[in-house]
Write an enzyme that holds these catalytic residues in place. Structure first.
Site, PDB file in Angstrom:
ATOM      1  N   GLY A 148       0.842  -1.004  -0.009  1.00 12.67           N
ATOM      2  CA  GLY A 148      -0.063   0.092  -0.018  1.00 12.67           C
ATOM      3  C   GLY A 148       1.005   1.175   0.080  1.00 12.67           C
ATOM      4  N   GLY A 188      -0.189  -1.388   6.628  1.00 16.86           N
ATOM      5  CA  GLY A 188      -0.846  -0.459   6.823  1.00 16.86           C
ATOM      6  C   GLY A 188      -2.232  -1.123   7.328  1.00 16.86           C
ATOM      7  N   ALA A 189      -3.255  -0.172   7.049  1.00 16.77           N
ATOM      8  CA  ALA A 189      -4.835  -0.870   7.143  1.00 16.77           C
ATOM      9  C   ALA A 189      -5.514   0.307   6.641  1.00 16.77           C
ATOM     10  CB  ALA A 189      -4.895  -1.024   8.836  1.00 16.77           C
ATOM     11  N   GLU A 204      -0.948 -10.845   2.677  1.00 14.59           N
ATOM     12  CA  GLU A 204      -0.751 -10.151   3.827  1.00 14.59           C
ATOM     13  C   GLU A 204      -1.101 -11.035   5.336  1.00 14.59           C
ATOM     14  OE1 GLU A 204      -1.725  -5.597   2.110  1.00 14.59           O
ATOM     15  OE2 GLU A 204      -3.327  -6.633   3.241  1.00 14.59           O
TER      16      GLU A 204
HETATM   17  C1  5RP Z   1      -3.493  -3.762   0.888  1.00 13.76           C
HETATM   18  C2  5RP Z   1      -3.718  -3.154   2.304  1.00 13.76           C
HETATM   19  C3  5RP Z   1      -3.008  -1.699   2.736  1.00 13.76           C
HETATM   20  O1  5RP Z   1      -2.747  -2.063   3.903  1.00 13.76           O
HETATM   21  C4  5RP Z   1      -4.646  -0.652   3.070  1.00 13.76           C
HETATM   22  O2  5RP Z   1      -5.313  -0.779   1.832  1.00 13.76           O
HETATM   23  C5  5RP Z   1      -3.749   0.554   3.457  1.00 13.76           C
HETATM   24  O3  5RP Z   1      -3.330   1.188   2.235  1.00 13.76           O
HETATM   25  P1  5RP Z   1      -2.550   2.650   2.306  1.00 13.76           P
HETATM   26  O4  5RP Z   1      -1.595   2.640   3.024  1.00 13.76           O
HETATM   27  O5  5RP Z   1      -2.480   2.825   0.735  1.00 13.76           O
HETATM   28  O6  5RP Z   1      -3.895   3.552   2.790  1.00 13.76           O
HETATM   29  O7  5RP Z   1      -4.650  -3.859   2.916  1.00 13.76           O
HETATM   30  O8  5RP Z   1      -4.196  -4.988   0.391  1.00 13.76           O
END
Ligand code: 5RP
Length: 223
Positions: free
Chosen positions: A29, A82-83, A103
């Site tokens: 991400g 990330g999340a 993940e």
């Molecule tokens: C990818 C994920 C990412 O951790 C989540 O979408 C957060 O992304 P970003 O840091 O771009 O906001 O789960 O599958």
């Protein structure tokens, strides 16, 4: 500070959880991209990384960080990712970048999950962000009906007008309208529906630590 600056702040702060000499688990991400860029500054101190996606693998390799297969490594000391949402107990929704299955695999082989997120990701209860679910394509219509019975509305994720295909060759459903009041039970229930590869609730593999980027700096939450 902009959201991008907050992401860079927590990406940099996550370096303190990387143990010199240890292989590090790396998520996917835009926030993790900041972490990967920061990790490049200490690449001589680590053997390399286990990556959770084709995209992160490409970024790691481009910066000269060796990438190991998950099967080559028994246990990782830390996984950094990330999340899309995180609650006050460290439960998360993930999969906005479609990498949720890998993940969850890398998180499961790591002793500690360090979540890096800007403060917009912190929620009281999971479910406002559309829940990603990786599914076997032939099951998608039945799974859409099954989510509907729970009160959710599931949509097949598209890319350039066609179903998005994950790194594992599968599809993604994004589900809105769910009330996820018991993330552990919800994850266990949906994960055993035939055709579900991985549900994007991370309650069994929840965060141990969250580095939350706020306008007043990085807040460290432990769970
Ligand atoms: C990818 C994920 C990412 O951790 C989540 O979408 C957060 O992304 P970003 O840091 O771009 O906001 O789960 O599958």
């Amino acid at each position: 500070m902009t959201q991008d600056e907050l992401k860079a702040l927590v990406g940099q702060a996550a370096l303190q959880y990387v143990t010199p000499g240890d292989i590090v688990g790396v998520g996917t991400g835009s926030t993790v991209n900041k972490f990967i860029d920061a990790l490049a500054t200490m690449k001589d101190q680590i053997p390399g990384a286990v990556s959770s996606s084709v995209a992160s693998t490409a970024r790691l390799k481009a910066l000269g960080i060796p990438v190991f297969e998950a099967n080559e490594v028994a246990e990782l000391s830390v996984y950094i990712d990330g999340a899309d949402e995180i609650d006050a107990q460290g439960h998360m929704i993930k999969g906005g970048g479609a990498a949720l299955t890998r993940e969850k695999i890398v998180a499961a082989q790591s002793r500690r999950f360090v979540c890096i997120a800007d403060e917009s990701k912190m929620v009281k209860a999971l479910g406002a962000f559309p829940l990603p679910v990786e599914v076997i394509p032939m099951a998608s219509a039945r799974l859409i009906r099954q989510f509907s019975a729970l009160g959710g509305k599931a949509h097949l994720r598209l890319k350039d007008g066609a179903p998005l295909v994950t790194d594992n060759g599968q599809h993604i459903l994004d589900v809105t309208g769910l009330q996820i009041t018991d993330p552990l039970a919800f994850e266990s229930e949906v994960n055993q529906w035939p055709g579900v590869v991985t549900v994007g609730v991370f309650a069994h593999q929840k965060a141990s630590v969250c580095l939350l980027g706020t306008s007043s700096g990085v807040k460290t939450l432990t769970f």
